[in-house]
Design an enzyme around this catalytic site. Structure first.
Site, short mmCIF file in Angstrom:
data_model
loop_
_atom_site.label_atom_id
_atom_site.label_comp_id
_atom_site.label_asym_id
_atom_site.label_seq_id
_atom_site.Cartn_x
_atom_site.Cartn_y
_atom_site.Cartn_z
N SER A 131 45.32 44.24 22.63
CA SER A 131 45.54 43.05 23.45
C SER A 131 44.21 42.32 23.65
O SER A 131 43.60 41.88 22.68
CB SER A 131 46.19 43.44 24.77
OG SER A 131 46.72 42.32 25.43
N ASP A 139 56.81 40.62 21.35
CA ASP A 139 55.72 40.59 22.31
C ASP A 139 55.64 39.20 22.94
O ASP A 139 55.51 38.19 22.24
CB ASP A 139 54.41 40.92 21.59
CG ASP A 139 53.25 41.18 22.53
OD1 ASP A 139 53.36 40.84 23.72
OD2 ASP A 139 52.23 41.72 22.06
N HIS A 186 55.08 44.28 23.83
CA HIS A 186 53.63 44.39 23.89
C HIS A 186 53.16 45.85 23.82
O HIS A 186 52.10 46.13 23.27
CB HIS A 186 53.13 43.75 25.19
CG HIS A 186 51.66 43.51 25.23
ND1 HIS A 186 51.00 42.68 24.35
CD2 HIS A 186 50.68 43.99 26.07
CE1 HIS A 186 49.71 42.65 24.63
NE2 HIS A 186 49.49 43.44 25.66
#
Length: 706
Positions: free
Chosen positions: A558, A644, A679
Site C-alpha cells: 500500500s 481493491d 486491499h
C-alpha cells in the site's frame, strides 16, 4: 534459481495527456482507469499467466514454505475466552475456534459461572453454543470477510456484516441466538463496524460514493419505521466511526480527518435521543473520548504535539470543561486510554516501543500516580486488551517480540500480579526441530539518513548466522499515516530465518515510531525523507555486515508499496529484488482525481496537487510511476487485487506496463492480480498461506547466493 522467462504481455499504449499547472504529461496507460474494461481484465489475466509461467521453478520452494506454516501452526485452536456479563445477569465466555482444514473460524460462547474459572483451552467447554460459522457463510464464495460481530446487551441477538467480494461494502444481518433465525431483512451497502444502542436497536454506518463512511443510522428491530439518520458529515475530508461506552450508556460517534477530529455522544436509554458534541472541531486539533462511568477522559493534542490527557464531566459540551490530568511529554506519544472503575490504563509509545502505564483510581474515581509495566527484552510490542466490564479487577494485555510468540496475559489491578493465560504455540518442525527463542537474536540498529537523522532498524536472525555480508536479508518498510510497524513475532518469518536470512524493519519517518514529530518529518513537504531513510537503512545493513546488495530483498504494501517504488527509483543498486504489494505507485494521478474513492481524505496526508501547485510538483518528484528511468532496476514482484478500493488495480497495472516499456525487455517485473479480493488480498487462512509462501519463495529465490 530463476528459470528463463517466456515473453511478457505488452499493454496497449493510447494517446492521453494530463495538463495541470502548466505541466503537460503523456500517459499512454491512462485507459487502464476503467477496471471493468474487458481489455484491462484480459491484460491482467495475461499477466497472471505470464507470472505463473515465469515462476514455475518456485513450486518446490513455495510448497516447502507452505509445509513449514502447516507444520508449525496449531490449526485446531481456541482463542482466550472473554468474560461478558449481560444485562439480565447471565454470564458467558465468548471465543472463536479454528479447526484444521477449515479456512475460517467459528464463533462460540459457553456459560460462565466465575471470572476466575477460565475454561480449558482444549476440548469443548460445557454448554458451548455456536453463534456463527464463517465457513458456512463463505461456502461457494471466493472471498469472505466479516465487518461486524456484535452481541446485543441482553445476549439474545447477534449483528454481523459480511463482504463477499473484497470491496469493503458489507451486508448487515441480525440473528436470533435462541432460534437461529434471521431477524428482518438484511441492510446492504454498509461500512464496517457498528454497535448496539439498546437491546433492540443497532447503530451502523453507510458510505458515500467515495467509500467514505459519512453517515450513522439507528435501526430499530421489529419496527416498520425507516432507519433514523443520527449524524451525517458533508465535509469530504472526514470519516465517521461508531462505538459504545463500556457501561453501554452512551454511543460514541467519532469524526476524523487526517489532522482534525470531533466526537459526539448519544444516550442509549432514549430512542428519540439526538447526539451532542463533546467540543466542536478546530483545525489541527485531534481528540478521542473514553467514557468512564463517572466522567470523560480525553486524549488530545491541543498544545501538546504528542498528546495530553484531560478529564471532563459526562455532560461536557465544550473544551473549557476539560481539566488536565497529564500534560504530555515531548517524544512520548500518548496513543489512548481505557477507563475502568479501579484504574486508568494509558497506552504510550516511547523510544519506538509501546508501553502500558496503570494509574489506580480511588473510590471517588480520582487518579493516583501511575506505574509502567516493565519487560526484559530490548524489543517488544505490548497492547492493552479492553474488558467490557467497567467494574473489573483485572485487565488483559498481549505481549510479543521478534523472538517471543504472542502471550495473552492477565494483570490484577488490586495486587499487580501477572499471569500468562496463553502463549501462541509454535509446533516442532520436522526439519528444523522445536522452536527455541534462544536460537535467535533480535536487536536495534541505527542508520544515518542524508540529513544526519538516525533511523531505527529492528532486526532478527538466527544466532548462528554469519554477519560477514554473506547472509540474505529481507527489509520491510511502510512510513505513512503515523503507522508504527511493531517488532512482532511471525511464524511465517521463521521460514526465512531458518534458511539463514536476516529480517529487518526500517522505522522510517512518516511512521509513528518516535512520536508525532517523526510522522510530520515524513509527510507533505517532508515526504522525501521517507524514501531516503529507507535507502539509508538498506545501505547500513550492507555496511554493518548483515548482507550485501546482491542478497538484499525489500518489501512493502500500500503506502509501503509507494515507498518501495520510490526507493528503487532513487537507488536501484541497493536491492536485488523487491515485492510491492497493492502499491500506491501512481500517487499523483490518484490524488489529482477527487472522484476516486478516498482521494479528498488523502489530501491532508500527501497534499492537494489539484489546487496547490507546490504540492503538485512535490508529488511529481517522487511518485514512482512518474519517475521511471532507463536504469538497471532490481527484480520486481507486484501483487494487486481487482476489487481493491484503497489502491485501485489501475496503479500497479500501469506501473508494470511502463516499467517494461521504458526500461526495456530485460527488466524482470511480474504482476499477479487477485481477481476476487480487496486491499488485504485473499481471504481464508490456507489461501493466505499459499500466497504468503509463494511471495516469500520468490524473494528468497531472487536473493539467493550465487
Amino acid at each position: 534459481m530463476q528459470s528463463c522467462d517466456p515473453a511478457p504481455p505488452t499493454a496497449p499504449r493510447r494517446p492521453w495527456q494530463r495538463v495541470m499547472h502548466g505541466d503537460v504529461v503523456a500517459d499512454p496507460y491512462a485507459w487502464m482507469r476503467d477496471k471493468q474494461d474487458p481489455e484491462l481484465l484480459a491484460y491482467l489475466t495475461a499477466e497472471n499467466d505470464y507470472t505463473a509461467a515465469a515462476t514455475a521453478s518456485l513450486t518446490t520452494l513455495a510448497d516447502e514454505i507452505y509445509a513449514d506454516l502447516d507444520a508449525r501452526t496449531q490449526q485446531s485452536d481456541l482463542s482466550v475466552p472473554d468474560f461478558v456479563r449481560h444485562r439480565d445477569g447471565r454470564c458467558f465466555w465468548y471465543y472463536l475456534r479454528t479447526t484444521e482444514g477449515l479456512e475460517y473460524p467459528t464463533y462460540h460462547r459457553a456459560p460462565a459461572t466465575d471470572v476466575d474459572r477460565l475454561p480449558e483451552l482444549t476440548g469443548i467447554p460445557e454448554g458451548e453454543q455456536l453463534l456463527l460459522d464463517a465457513n458456512e457463510l463463505a461456502q461457494g464464495q471466493e472471498f469472505f470477510a466479516l465487518g461486524a460481530f456484535e452481541v446485543s446487551p441482553d445476549g439474545n441477538k447477534l449483528a454481523y456484516s459480511i463482504d463477499r467480494v473484497g470491496a469493503e461494502r458489507y451486508r448487515l444481518e441480525f440473528l436470533d441466538l435462541a432460534s437461529g433465525e434471521l431477524l428482518a431483512e438484511p441492510t446492504p451497502e454498509v461500512a464496517a463496524g457498528g454497535c448496539w444502542c439498546s437491546d433492540d436497536a443497532f447503530c451502523y454506518l453507510t458510505m458515500d460514493d467515495a467509500w467514505r463512511p459519512d453517515a450513522v443510522w439507528r435501526h430499530a428491530l421489529g419496527s416498520s419505521e425507516p432507519d433514523r439518520l443520527l449524524l451525517q458529515e458533508p465535509d469530504e475530508r472526514f470519516w465517521l466511526g461508531v462505538s459504545e461506552s463500556r457501561d453501554r450508556a452512551l454511543v460514541v460517534i467519532s469524526l476524523s480527518s487526517k489532522s482534525t477530529s470531533e466526537a459526539w455522544l448519544l444516550a442509549t436509554d432514549d430512542a428519540a435521543a439526538v447526539p451532542r458534541v463533546i467540543t466542536g472541531r478546530r483545525a489541527g486539533v485531534e481528540y478521542d473520548v473514553e467514557v468512564a462511568s463517572d466522567r470523560l477522559f480525553i486524549v488530545h493534542n491541543d498544545g501538546a504535539p504528542d498528546f495530553a490527557l484531560a478529564q471532563a464531566p459526562l455532560g461536557a459540551t465544550d473544551a473549557t470543561a476539560w481539566e488536565t490530568v497529564w500534560p504530555g511529554e515531548a517524544g512520548v506519544r500518548l496513543l489512548g486510554v481505557a477507563a475502568y472503575d479501579r484504574a486508568l490504563v494509558m497506552s504510550l509509545r516511547r523510544e519506538g516501543l509501546a508501553r502500558l502505564v496503570i494509574r489506580p483510581r480511588d473510590a471517588a474515581g480520582e487518579l493516583g500516580p501511575g506505574h509502567e509495566l516493565e519487560f526484559d527484552e530490548p524489543l517488544f510490542s505490548v497492547d492493552a486488551d479492553g474488558s467490557e466490564d467497567a467494574d473489573t479487577d483485572r485487565i488483559r494485555f498481549s505481549y510479543q517480540s521478534m523472538v517471543t510468540p504472542e502471550l495473552v496475559c492477565e494483570y490484577r489491578l488490586d495486587t499487580g500480579e501477572r499471569r500468562v493465560l496463553k502463549q501462541r504455540p509454535v509446533l516442532d518442525h520436522p526439519r528444523f526441530g522445536p522452536y527455541r527463542a534462544a536460537d535467535y537474536v533480535q536487536r536495534r540498529e541505527w542508520a544515518r539518513a542524508p540529513d544526519g537523522t538516525v533511523i531505527p532498524i529492528s532486526l532478527v536472525h538466527r544466532a548462528d548466522v554469519p554477519l560477514d555480508g554473506s547472509a540474505g536479508c529481507l527489509l520491510y518498510g511502510y512510513g505513512a499515516y503515523e503507522v508504527t510497524v511493531a517488532p512482532s513475532f511471525s511464524i511465517a518469518r521463521l521460514s526465512a530465518l531458518d534458511r539463514g536470512y536476516v529480517f529487518a524493519i526500517a522505522h522510517v519517518r512518516g511512521g509513528g515510531e518516535l512520536g508525532r514529530a517523526w510522522y510530520e518529518a515524513g509527510r507533505l513537504e517532508h515526504k522525501q525523507n521517507t524514501f531516503t531513510d529507507f535507502v539509508a537503512c538498506a545501505r547500513h545493513l550492507v555496511a554493518a555486515g548483515y548482507t550485501r546488495a546482491q542478497r538484499l530483498g525489500a518489501e512493502g504494501g500500500s503506502a509501503g508499496g509507494l515507498l518501495i517504488g520510490a526507493a528503487i527509483n532513487l537507488a536501484p543498486d541497493a536491492f536485488a529484488a523487491v515485492h510491492a504489494a497493492v502499491p500506491f505507485v501512481d500517487a499523483l494521478t490518484t490524488i489529482l482525481d477527487p472522484e476516486l474513492p478516498l482521494t479528498v481524505i488523502e489530501w491532508e496526508e500527501w497534499g492537494d496537487p489539484l489546487h496547490d501547485e507546490a504540492a503538485y510538483w512535490r508529488m511529481k518528484g517522487y511518485s514512482p510511476y512518474e519517475n521511471i528511468r532507463p536504469q538497471e532496476y532490481p527484480q520486481i514482484l507486484v501483487t494487486a487485487s481487482l476489487n481493491d478500493t484503497r489502491v485501485e488495480v489501475t496503479e500497479p497495472a500501469k506501473w508494470v506496463a511502463r516499467l517494461r516499456h521504458d526500461v526495456g525487455a530485460a527488466q524482470r517485473v511480474l504482476l499477479k492480480t487477485e481477481l476476487v479480493a480487496g486491499h488485504g488480498g485473499v481471504s481464508g487462512r490456507y489461501a493466505g498461506w499459499r500466497d504468503l509462501a509463494w511471495e516469500l519463495a520468490w524473494l528468497i529465490d531472487r536473493t539467493s547466493a550465487t
